[in-house]
Write a protein that holds these residues in place. Structure first.
Motif, mmCIF file in Angstrom:
data_model
loop_
_atom_site.group_PDB
_atom_site.id
_atom_site.type_symbol
_atom_site.label_atom_id
_atom_site.label_comp_id
_atom_site.label_asym_id
_atom_site.label_seq_id
_atom_site.Cartn_x
_atom_site.Cartn_y
_atom_site.Cartn_z
ATOM 1 N N GLY A 177 0.786 -1.229 0.000
ATOM 2 C CA GLY A 177 0.000 0.000 0.000
ATOM 3 C C GLY A 177 0.811 1.268 0.000
ATOM 4 O O GLY A 177 0.246 2.367 -0.019
ATOM 5 N N GLY A 178 2.136 1.137 0.031
ATOM 6 C CA GLY A 178 2.992 2.321 0.026
ATOM 7 C C GLY A 178 2.952 3.039 -1.316
ATOM 8 O O GLY A 178 2.527 2.475 -2.331
ATOM 9 N N PRO A 179 3.413 4.291 -1.370
ATOM 10 C CA PRO A 179 3.388 5.048 -2.616
ATOM 11 C C PRO A 179 4.470 4.583 -3.581
ATOM 12 O O PRO A 179 5.346 3.785 -3.227
ATOM 13 N N VAL A 180 4.407 5.099 -4.801
ATOM 14 C CA VAL A 180 5.451 4.887 -5.804
ATOM 15 C C VAL A 180 6.129 6.217 -6.047
ATOM 16 O O VAL A 180 5.458 7.222 -6.344
ATOM 17 N N PHE A 181 7.443 6.259 -5.896
ATOM 18 C CA PHE A 181 8.224 7.459 -6.165
ATOM 19 C C PHE A 181 8.861 7.321 -7.545
ATOM 20 O O PHE A 181 9.530 6.312 -7.822
ATOM 21 N N LEU A 182 8.660 8.322 -8.390
ATOM 22 C CA LEU A 182 9.257 8.324 -9.726
ATOM 23 C C LEU A 182 10.166 9.532 -9.871
ATOM 24 O O LEU A 182 9.698 10.675 -9.829
ATOM 25 N N MET A 183 11.473 9.281 -9.993
ATOM 26 C CA MET A 183 12.432 10.335 -10.266
ATOM 27 C C MET A 183 12.534 10.503 -11.778
ATOM 28 O O MET A 183 12.708 9.527 -12.511
ATOM 29 N N ILE A 184 12.438 11.744 -12.231
ATOM 30 C CA ILE A 184 12.440 12.036 -13.662
ATOM 31 C C ILE A 184 13.851 12.394 -14.104
ATOM 32 O O ILE A 184 14.485 13.302 -13.556
ATOM 33 N N GLU A 213 12.316 5.439 2.509
ATOM 34 C CA GLU A 213 12.513 4.538 3.655
ATOM 35 C C GLU A 213 11.426 4.738 4.698
ATOM 36 O O GLU A 213 10.928 3.774 5.299
ATOM 37 N N LYS A 214 11.042 5.974 4.927
ATOM 38 C CA LYS A 214 10.059 6.277 5.955
ATOM 39 C C LYS A 214 8.629 6.005 5.505
ATOM 40 O O LYS A 214 7.755 5.754 6.336
ATOM 41 N N MET A 215 8.414 6.037 4.187
ATOM 42 C CA MET A 215 7.051 5.910 3.668
ATOM 43 C C MET A 215 6.781 4.554 3.014
ATOM 44 O O MET A 215 5.666 4.307 2.561
ATOM 45 N N GLY A 216 7.790 3.701 2.953
ATOM 46 C CA GLY A 216 7.601 2.399 2.326
ATOM 47 C C GLY A 216 7.356 2.477 0.834
ATOM 48 O O GLY A 216 6.533 1.742 0.276
ATOM 49 N N ALA A 217 8.093 3.355 0.148
ATOM 50 C CA ALA A 217 7.853 3.613 -1.270
ATOM 51 C C ALA A 217 8.695 2.729 -2.179
ATOM 52 O O ALA A 217 9.838 2.375 -1.855
ATOM 53 N N LEU A 218 8.145 2.405 -3.318
ATOM 54 C CA LEU A 218 8.885 1.817 -4.428
ATOM 55 C C LEU A 218 9.505 2.968 -5.208
ATOM 56 O O LEU A 218 8.825 3.959 -5.515
ATOM 57 N N ARG A 250 -1.999 2.370 -6.005
ATOM 58 C CA ARG A 250 -0.970 3.095 -5.244
ATOM 59 C C ARG A 250 -0.778 4.500 -5.820
ATOM 60 O O ARG A 250 -0.834 4.708 -7.030
ATOM 61 N N LYS A 251 -0.501 5.443 -4.955
ATOM 62 C CA LYS A 251 -0.339 6.832 -5.378
ATOM 63 C C LYS A 251 1.109 7.095 -5.815
ATOM 64 O O LYS A 251 2.051 6.677 -5.140
ATOM 65 N N TRP A 252 1.229 7.800 -6.932
ATOM 66 C CA TRP A 252 2.552 8.106 -7.493
ATOM 67 C C TRP A 252 2.935 9.537 -7.138
ATOM 68 O O TRP A 252 2.150 10.472 -7.299
ATOM 69 N N ILE A 253 4.175 9.692 -6.683
ATOM 70 C CA ILE A 253 4.776 11.005 -6.419
ATOM 71 C C ILE A 253 5.971 11.157 -7.359
ATOM 72 O O ILE A 253 6.819 10.258 -7.441
ATOM 73 N N GLN A 297 4.547 17.487 4.274
ATOM 74 C CA GLN A 297 3.520 17.818 3.290
ATOM 75 C C GLN A 297 3.143 16.592 2.464
ATOM 76 O O GLN A 297 1.962 16.359 2.184
ATOM 77 N N LEU A 298 4.131 15.794 2.091
ATOM 78 C CA LEU A 298 3.838 14.570 1.341
ATOM 79 C C LEU A 298 3.021 13.598 2.189
ATOM 80 O O LEU A 298 2.087 12.956 1.690
ATOM 81 N N LYS A 299 3.368 13.487 3.463
ATOM 82 C CA LYS A 299 2.585 12.622 4.353
ATOM 83 C C LYS A 299 1.125 13.082 4.410
ATOM 84 O O LYS A 299 0.194 12.258 4.396
ATOM 85 N N LEU A 300 0.930 14.372 4.492
ATOM 86 C CA LEU A 300 -0.416 14.922 4.545
ATOM 87 C C LEU A 300 -1.175 14.591 3.268
ATOM 88 O O LEU A 300 -2.345 14.145 3.316
ATOM 89 N N TRP A 301 -0.526 14.807 2.117
ATOM 90 C CA TRP A 301 -1.186 14.538 0.842
ATOM 91 C C TRP A 301 -1.454 13.044 0.628
ATOM 92 O O TRP A 301 -2.403 12.668 -0.052
ATOM 93 N N LEU A 302 -0.587 12.217 1.195
ATOM 94 C CA LEU A 302 -0.772 10.775 1.074
ATOM 95 C C LEU A 302 -1.673 10.208 2.176
ATOM 96 O O LEU A 302 -1.984 9.024 2.178
ATOM 97 N N GLN A 303 -1.983 11.079 3.135
ATOM 98 C CA GLN A 303 -2.811 10.684 4.290
ATOM 99 C C GLN A 303 -2.172 9.543 5.071
ATOM 100 O O GLN A 303 -2.823 8.575 5.460
ATOM 101 N N LEU A 304 -0.852 9.700 5.297
ATOM 102 C CA LEU A 304 -0.116 8.699 6.066
ATOM 103 C C LEU A 304 -0.071 9.078 7.542
ATOM 104 O O LEU A 304 -0.063 10.260 7.888
#
Length: 481
Positions: free
Chosen positions: A68-75, A96-101, A152-155, A474-481
């Motif tokens: 259920g963690g988010p997906v982080f995409l570096m461009i 690491e803190k958010m459990g992101a791929l 999953r939500k992408w950042i 802010q990311l935690k807030l937007w992801l509702q973590l």
């Protein structure tokens, strides 16, 4: 390679020239076996009848992934995607803190992502920010299904030009990306970015009252020396030029002057950053180091002190000599082959500046210490490299289209964070104040280009830890973590 955007951190990642044509990304990190991955990408997203495809490089780190963690995409940006970012940088701390791929997609036409057989002008028409954004959308759609990522939500993250892409991706594809962090993103395309050197002047003078004045005296002395051909040998020796100085035209003169000025411009843009993990070698030459030398009369005249500054930077970078020949520059930039000396990003990025962004860092402003490389010099480069059709009307029209397409600073979107270091000249084309309750600006008074993206260290500007904390919250807030 001359002229336009120090935009190259660009993370490419690193970092535009981010964004003059010579401010190219840092060398790739050591690649681990099996780390490279390949994605089948469309060549032209805007022609459904065109079924041609190519292999786009990407990297993945799934070591932090939680259900259920988010997906982080570096461009990726105007250079090879650097795998060092898959284990380091602020986004990894967040992951690491958010459990992101974590995924990193290399930009088309850079690094090993070669959509066409060469970089002819005919093929470079497939190089644009619009095609790059569509690459991201297709990549995300296919990878979501392939990896079973469900809802999953992408950042998205990006710095410099990729910072623009991050904001524009959120704006153009809100159904795909949940939020974006756009670091040092010059979202306004501009023909004559003379304000770049205005900020250089301000940044040099913040804690060193006479520094910019001494640099101006030195630069004016260099121009006076260039009035007499008998001084060419001295100049060649002083600056360790790779070839004996030959001036046959105004373009030759401007190219030399811009080359010498860029050593100071680079120091300001990347002042006191933490790019060492990318393979960057700068010997920690900072504004303080430059201005201390310019104030030290034991080195001789202001001109002699400037020579000492340039040689200190050259040695820190481990450069054998300084390439300041416009003829050689044109030879390199006209090479259309992937093995060419400008294929690491120079030919591609200049094409993007000539056909979309401008970003030409001219010396036209009177409020800065340099002179001799006006807007006309930058525009002429476009025609000299890509052909006579790449003239001022074409460039102006392309810049207007870019701003019409993306909106410049009039961003109409949501859930985007814009960070800018105010020492960095690129902040002059960025967003430095909140536009709404969820279009947020985090300006950093003492930070440089993309500084918030780099790994933390004790010597960094004091506001960086707080900026990283604010982004995370802010990311935690937007992801509702």
């Amino acid at each position: 390679m001359a002229a336009a955007l120090l935009l190259v951190l660009a993370l490419g990642l690193a970092a535009s020239n981010a964004l003059t044509h010579r401010r190219l990304p840092s060398a790739p990190g050591v690649l681990l076996e099996g780390q490279e991955r390949w994605f089948t990408q469309r060549l032209d997203h805007y022609n459904g009848a065109d079924t041609r495809a190519w292999q786009q490089r990407y990297f993945m780190n799934d070591s932090f992934t939680q259900s259920g963690g988010p997906v982080f995409l570096m461009i990726g940006g105007e250079g090879a995607a650097n795998p060092a970012w898959m284990t380091q940088g602020t986004w990894i701390t967040y992951a690491e803190k958010m459990g992101a791929l974590c995924l990193l997609l290399e930009h088309r036409f850079y690094g090993k992502s070669h959509p066409t057989e060469d970089m002819s002008v005919e093929n470079l028409r497939y190089l644009s920010s619009q095609q790059a954004l569509a690459d991201l959308a297709h990549f995300q759609t296919v990878m979501t299904e392939k990896l079973g990522l469900g809802d999953r939500k992408w950042i998205v993250f990006g710095g410099s030009y990729p910072g623009c892409l991050a904001a524009w991706y959120r704006k153009k594809y809100p159904h795909l990306v949940h939020a974006a962090v756009a670091s040092s993103a010059p979202v306004v395309a501009a023909l004559n970015f003379s304000a770049y050197l205005d900020v250089v002047q301000i940044s040099l003078s913040r804690n060193h009252t006479n520094c910019s004045e001494m640099i101006k005296i030195a630069f004016d002395t260099l121009i006076e020396l260039l009035d007499y051909q008998e001084n060419y040998g001295k100049i060649s020796k002083d600056f360790y030029l790779c070839q004996f100085l030959v001036i046959r035209s105004k373009m030759d003169m401007s190219f030399l002057l811009e080359t010498i000025a860029e050593y100071i411009m680079d120091v300001v843009q990347y002042n006191n950053d933490n790019r060492g993990f990318e393979g960057v070698k700068d010997g920690n030459i900072t504004i303080d180091v430059v201005c201390d030398i310019m104030a030290n009369e034991s080195f001789g005249s202001p001109y002699d002190r400037y020579v000492e500054v340039v040689q200190s930077i050259r040695q820190a970078r481990e450069e054998q000599c300084i390439e300041a020949s416009y003829k050689q520059f044109l030879h390199d930039m006209r090479d259309i082959h992937w093995e060419g000396s400008a294929s690491s990003g120079g030919r591609q990025w200049m094409y993007q500046t000539c056909t979309a962004f401008g970003y030409f860092q001219s010396s036209d402003s009177i409020y800065q210490p340099f002179s001799g490389f006006p807007l006309s010099y930058h525009v002429q480069q476009c025609a000299d490299i890509y052909g006579k059709a790449f003239d001022l009307p074409l460039i102006n029209s392309a810049i207007q289209q870019t701003n019409e397409d993306y909106g410049g600073i009039n961003v109409q979107s949501s859930r985007i964070i814009f960070t800018n270091g105010l020492i960095d000249p690129w902040h002059a084309l960025g967003i430095n104040r909140d536009l709404s309750s969820d279009l947020l600006a985090f300006p950093m008074a003492d930070a440089a280009h993309c500084a918030d993206m780099y790994p933390a260290r004790p010597e960094e500007p004091a506001e960086l830890p707080e900026t990283r904390r604010r982004i995370f919250e802010q990311l935690k807030l937007w992801l509702q973590l």
